[in-house]
Design a protein around this motif. Sequence first.
Motif, PDB file in Angstrom:
ATOM      1  N   PHE A  49       1.081  -1.225   0.040  1.00 47.07           N
ATOM      2  CA  PHE A  49      -0.104  -0.079  -0.066  1.00 47.07           C
ATOM      3  C   PHE A  49       0.902   1.207  -0.056  1.00 47.07           C
ATOM      4  O   PHE A  49       2.037   1.148   0.585  1.00 47.07           O
ATOM      5  N   LYS A  50       0.494   2.323  -0.543  1.00 46.10           N
ATOM      6  CA  LYS A  50       1.387   3.515  -0.643  1.00 46.10           C
ATOM      7  C   LYS A  50       1.210   4.505   0.507  1.00 46.10           C
ATOM      8  O   LYS A  50       0.092   4.307   1.062  1.00 46.10           O
ATOM      9  N   THR A  51       2.131   4.968   0.930  1.00 41.67           N
ATOM     10  CA  THR A  51       2.484   5.942   2.020  1.00 41.67           C
ATOM     11  C   THR A  51       2.919   7.092   1.371  1.00 41.67           C
ATOM     12  O   THR A  51       3.167   7.281   0.196  1.00 41.67           O
ATOM     13  N   LYS A  52       2.772   8.076   2.053  1.00 47.85           N
ATOM     14  CA  LYS A  52       3.399   9.747   1.741  1.00 47.85           C
ATOM     15  C   LYS A  52       4.915   9.505   1.446  1.00 47.85           C
ATOM     16  O   LYS A  52       5.511  10.193   0.884  1.00 47.85           O
ATOM     17  N   LYS A  53       5.348   8.378   2.102  1.00 42.85           N
ATOM     18  CA  LYS A  53       6.955   8.045   1.922  1.00 42.85           C
ATOM     19  C   LYS A  53       7.312   7.239   0.934  1.00 42.85           C
ATOM     20  O   LYS A  53       8.423   7.042   0.359  1.00 42.85           O
ATOM     21  N   GLY A  54       6.232   6.582   0.422  1.00 42.23           N
ATOM     22  CA  GLY A  54       6.777   5.481  -0.623  1.00 42.23           C
ATOM     23  C   GLY A  54       5.908   4.358  -0.464  1.00 42.23           C
ATOM     24  O   GLY A  54       4.540   4.457  -0.494  1.00 42.23           O
ATOM     25  N   ILE A  55       6.034   3.256  -0.512  1.00 41.91           N
ATOM     26  CA  ILE A  55       5.537   1.913  -0.424  1.00 41.91           C
ATOM     27  C   ILE A  55       5.933   1.225   1.040  1.00 41.91           C
ATOM     28  O   ILE A  55       6.845   0.963   1.402  1.00 41.91           O
ATOM     29  N   GLU A  56       4.774   0.595   1.461  1.00 44.32           N
ATOM     30  CA  GLU A  56       4.856  -0.494   2.389  1.00 44.32           C
ATOM     31  C   GLU A  56       4.060  -1.614   2.254  1.00 44.32           C
ATOM     32  O   GLU A  56       3.172  -1.580   1.751  1.00 44.32           O
ATOM     33  N   PHE A  57       4.615  -2.790   2.992  1.00 44.61           N
ATOM     34  CA  PHE A  57       4.130  -4.133   2.782  1.00 44.61           C
ATOM     35  C   PHE A  57       2.845  -4.558   3.602  1.00 44.61           C
ATOM     36  O   PHE A  57       3.115  -4.190   4.916  1.00 44.61           O
ATOM     37  N   THR A  58       1.926  -5.269   3.205  1.00 44.40           N
ATOM     38  CA  THR A  58       1.046  -5.823   4.391  1.00 44.40           C
ATOM     39  C   THR A  58       1.576  -7.011   4.889  1.00 44.40           C
ATOM     40  O   THR A  58       2.665  -7.468   4.516  1.00 44.40           O
TER      41      THR A  58
END
Length: 286
Positions: A49-58
Amino acid sequence: MDQKDWILIKTLHEEKNITRTAERLYVSQPSLSYRLKNLEEEFGVSLFFKTKKGIEFTSEGEHLVRYAENMWKQLQETKDSIRNMSETVTGTLRLGVSSNFAQHKLPKILKQFSLHYPNVQFSVNTGWSTQVMNLLDSSRVHVGILRGNYPWNGEKSLLTKERLCLISKKEIAIDDLPNLPYINYKTDTSLKDLIQDWWHDKFSEPPFVAMEVDRQETAKEMVKNDLGFAILPEICLHSSDNLYTYGLSYRDESPLLRNTWLMYDPSYLNLSVVKAFIDFLKLSEK
């Protein structure tokens, strides 16, 4: 999933950013995003999923990362084993090496090793010793060369001990240091702690930090221009620097030393290329 997908997932997890991942893998962002979308469709879940800083994993994505890392490790081990079946020392030697050792000693070592074993290729990662430890712990390298003392459950052999030295453009008295401009630089925690322990042993007041620079070489150049003093490992110093050099000692007169260690998982000794390099390195550093 295939080998390219394992690399993609691993790299994205390291970078947490689509743009930087695409740059590292030399692919376009649209094609990378398309492949990630196909992976999510293949597994039927959201992996990122996208965040303000980039990508995070579920949590499902993190599970896939562990799978990709394990498959990549198995593939590398299989390649190593197959290459090792030949009587000739051949294959790719994966090294993690601290920056100072890599800059001042590694090129000559690899050159000499290549003369003995011309069929060996090198994959070298350099950085602070903490980064090299991470490479060792994740089995991304066969051999690590680190500076400073770090816990390690595998084989660990002392390569060298070297003095830490104070350098200055003009002759100075050690007792005057708290009143003189100190040029500090970014480095790994082990060296920083070593210098701080020495300072606290010698002085009751903190240093007068005149500059904070990013590299040891930058600090040395500042000293050459008479802008202050610095404390550097001996490996970084040369007679051509034309600087006053003081080997540092504690109050009890024991020298301030920095260790360089050779570390590796003993199971890698089954690979002829690793065993040959370790034997060569131990002999060359005697």
